[in-house]
Design an enzyme around this catalytic site. Structure first.
Site, PDB file in Angstrom:
ATOM      1  N   HIS A  31      21.028  27.408 -16.060  1.00 39.54           N
ATOM      2  CA  HIS A  31      21.908  27.564 -17.224  1.00 39.54           C
ATOM      3  C   HIS A  31      21.403  26.699 -18.379  1.00 39.54           C
ATOM      4  O   HIS A  31      21.206  27.199 -19.503  1.00 39.54           O
ATOM      5  CB  HIS A  31      23.334  27.159 -16.858  1.00 39.54           C
ATOM      6  CG  HIS A  31      24.305  27.285 -17.986  1.00 39.54           C
ATOM      7  ND1 HIS A  31      25.088  28.393 -18.191  1.00 39.54           N
ATOM      8  CD2 HIS A  31      24.612  26.437 -19.003  1.00 39.54           C
ATOM      9  CE1 HIS A  31      25.822  28.226 -19.272  1.00 39.54           C
ATOM     10  NE2 HIS A  31      25.562  27.036 -19.783  1.00 39.54           N
ATOM     11  N   GLU A  32      21.179  25.425 -18.100  1.00 38.61           N
ATOM     12  CA  GLU A  32      20.721  24.513 -19.158  1.00 38.61           C
ATOM     13  C   GLU A  32      19.287  24.820 -19.577  1.00 38.61           C
ATOM     14  O   GLU A  32      18.923  24.601 -20.735  1.00 38.61           O
ATOM     15  CB  GLU A  32      20.852  23.057 -18.697  1.00 38.61           C
ATOM     16  CG  GLU A  32      22.268  22.619 -18.335  1.00 38.61           C
ATOM     17  CD  GLU A  32      23.267  22.834 -19.462  1.00 38.61           C
ATOM     18  OE1 GLU A  32      22.852  22.831 -20.646  1.00 38.61           O
ATOM     19  OE2 GLU A  32      24.464  23.014 -19.167  1.00 38.61           O
ATOM     20  N   HIS A  44      19.361  27.244 -22.411  1.00 35.84           N
ATOM     21  CA  HIS A  44      19.604  26.564 -23.692  1.00 35.84           C
ATOM     22  C   HIS A  44      18.338  25.869 -24.185  1.00 35.84           C
ATOM     23  O   HIS A  44      17.966  25.969 -25.363  1.00 35.84           O
ATOM     24  CB  HIS A  44      20.709  25.512 -23.526  1.00 35.84           C
ATOM     25  CG  HIS A  44      22.071  26.076 -23.276  1.00 35.84           C
ATOM     26  ND1 HIS A  44      22.590  27.131 -23.981  1.00 35.84           N
ATOM     27  CD2 HIS A  44      23.046  25.701 -22.389  1.00 35.84           C
ATOM     28  CE1 HIS A  44      23.822  27.394 -23.547  1.00 35.84           C
ATOM     29  NE2 HIS A  44      24.111  26.545 -22.585  1.00 35.84           N
TER      30      HIS A  44
END
Length: 420
Positions: free
Chosen positions: A18-19, A22
């Site tokens: 998920h990170e 980003h």
């Protein structure tokens, strides 16, 4: 211990990817990413690579990518400050020393008259030991503060989150949830490659050794044409008839390698969900191949996404109680049970959790990615961004409420564990 390892690996993978979404899109847009963190709270492990510090923190309740400009810069250079300047070969300032300047005898000490370290990238001031008067020092785009011996990279406005286009900012935020959906798809794709993708055909898959299908003479790969004279066209048809007839003799008309056979089978009685159903010990038929695996990964990702969204709808309408939600403790307990049922189910569980994380983060709530995207939508409609301080306050309040919800859900999980 196996459950602890499984939980840590699954949680770590979900947050990491998920990170990572980003981080990748932010770096691609040219944003300075100061930290990539798994967890919150005190640091357990950290290392720096290129511009970013990678950390693992104590509390396993999420993660973050700290981008320049999203929070106020912690170090400021104001008029009247005394700082040390270290210049590079091109004559531009590469390091600004804010304290302990005596440790850097080669530094030029100045009293700051004005500093612009975002747009103009310069400092003007009076140098100690010089009679030249006011001087202007150009600051490099790749420059650092040195405070207490630690280097902190200076972020020009062009490297800050707010300087990027609306599309670049939205992409950097949306990339996190997207990576969760992509991770789930990849997990299910590999399950389809190694185990085969389930297909809805009236064909017997793997048979259990203690099931009535094998003891009655049925074999894996048999194509079922009819049961008790009723034609079947899908595996779902076969399952429905078997489930509805526990301990009743059924006449299977099957085709085995071109030969038509008649086999009598009595489904054994089995209790499931408070109901008595029949079963014969045959798994869903599977089809192996890359194309089938891709279709399986895509369809399962879609189906799980649909089910989770429908569940959220029931929560909003009151058909689903908040007491039924699970936090880290509940997920750990569920992971323990799933791990005992086999590695394949554990991978499917990881895929479901990944999709769930992606959907939850897309909810239009403050402090979540969906809340950030909602602010971007408002910005697109009104033609200018919302005041950063007001937006920051909304996200802060939202984060506090989310932490409160996390505490309530965790308390419910603990109560359920003690009541079991």
């Amino acid at each position: 211990m196996n459950t602890v390892i499984a939980f840590v690996l699954i949680f770590g993978a979900l947050v990491f990817f998920h990170e990572l979404g980003h981080l990748m899109l932010a770096k691609r847009a040219g944003i300075l990413c100061r930290e990539f963190a798994i967890g919150f709270g005190p640091k357990i492990l950290s290392f720096k690579r290129n511009e970013t510090v990678y950390t693992i923190r104590l509390l396993p309740i999420g993660g973050f990518v700290r981008m320049a400009g999203e929070d106020p810069e912690m170090i400021e250079v104001k008029p009247g400050y005394h700082v040390g300047l270290l210049e590079g070969k091109d004559g531009k300032v590469e390091k600004i020393i804010t304290n302990n300047k005596e440790k850097y005898p080669q530094a030029r000490i100045i009293e700051v008259e004005k500093a612009d370290l975002e747009h103009g990238m310069y400092i003007t001031g009076y140098e100690e030991g010089s009679e030249e008067g006011l001087k202007r020092f150009e600051v490099s785009e790749q420059s650092f503060f040195i405070t207490d011996g630690q280097e902190v990279q200076i972020a020009p406005y062009s490297r800050q989150f707010a300087s990027k286009t609306l599309g670049q900012r939205a992409a950097a935020i949306f990339a996190g949830p997207f990576m969760n959906f992509l991770l789930a798809f990849v997990i299910l794709l590999f399950l389809g490659l190694f185990q085969g993708a389930p297909v809805d055909l009236p064909k017997l898959g793997e048979l259990t050794k203690d099931g009535t299908a094998m003891s009655s003479g049925l074999k894996e790969g048999d194509t079922i044409e009819s049961i008790n004279g009723k034609s079947v066209s899908s595996w779902r048809d076969v399952v429905e008839i078997i489930r509805a007839n526990p301990e009743k003799e059924l006449n299977f008309q099957v085709n085995r390698k071109g030969e038509d056979l008649s086999v009598k089978v009595v489904p054994e009685k089995f209790s499931a969900g408070g109901q008595t159903i029949g079963r014969i010990g045959a798994y869903t038929p599977v089809e192996k191949g890359f194309v089938s695996a891709v279709k399986y990964g895509a369809s399962e990702t879609y189906n799980v996404t649909k089910e989770i969204i429908l569940g959220l709808g029931k929560l909003i309408t009151g058909q689903f109680s908040i007491k039924m939600l699970s936090g880290p403790v509940g997920i750990y307990d569920a992971t323990d049970k799933v791990a005992q049922s086999g590695i394949e189910n554990l991978f499917r569980w990881a895929a479901m959790l990944s999709i769930n994380l992606g959907i939850v983060n897309l909810l239009p709530l403050p402090a979540l990615d969906g809340g950030r995207l909602l602010f971007f939508l408002v910005e697109a409609v009104r033609g200018k961004p919302i005041d950063r301080q007001k937006e920051g306050m909304v996200h802060f309040i939202g984060f506090a409420l989310l932490m409160l919800l996390m505490l309530v859900v965790t308390w419910n999980d603990i109560q359920r564990l003690f009541l079991q």
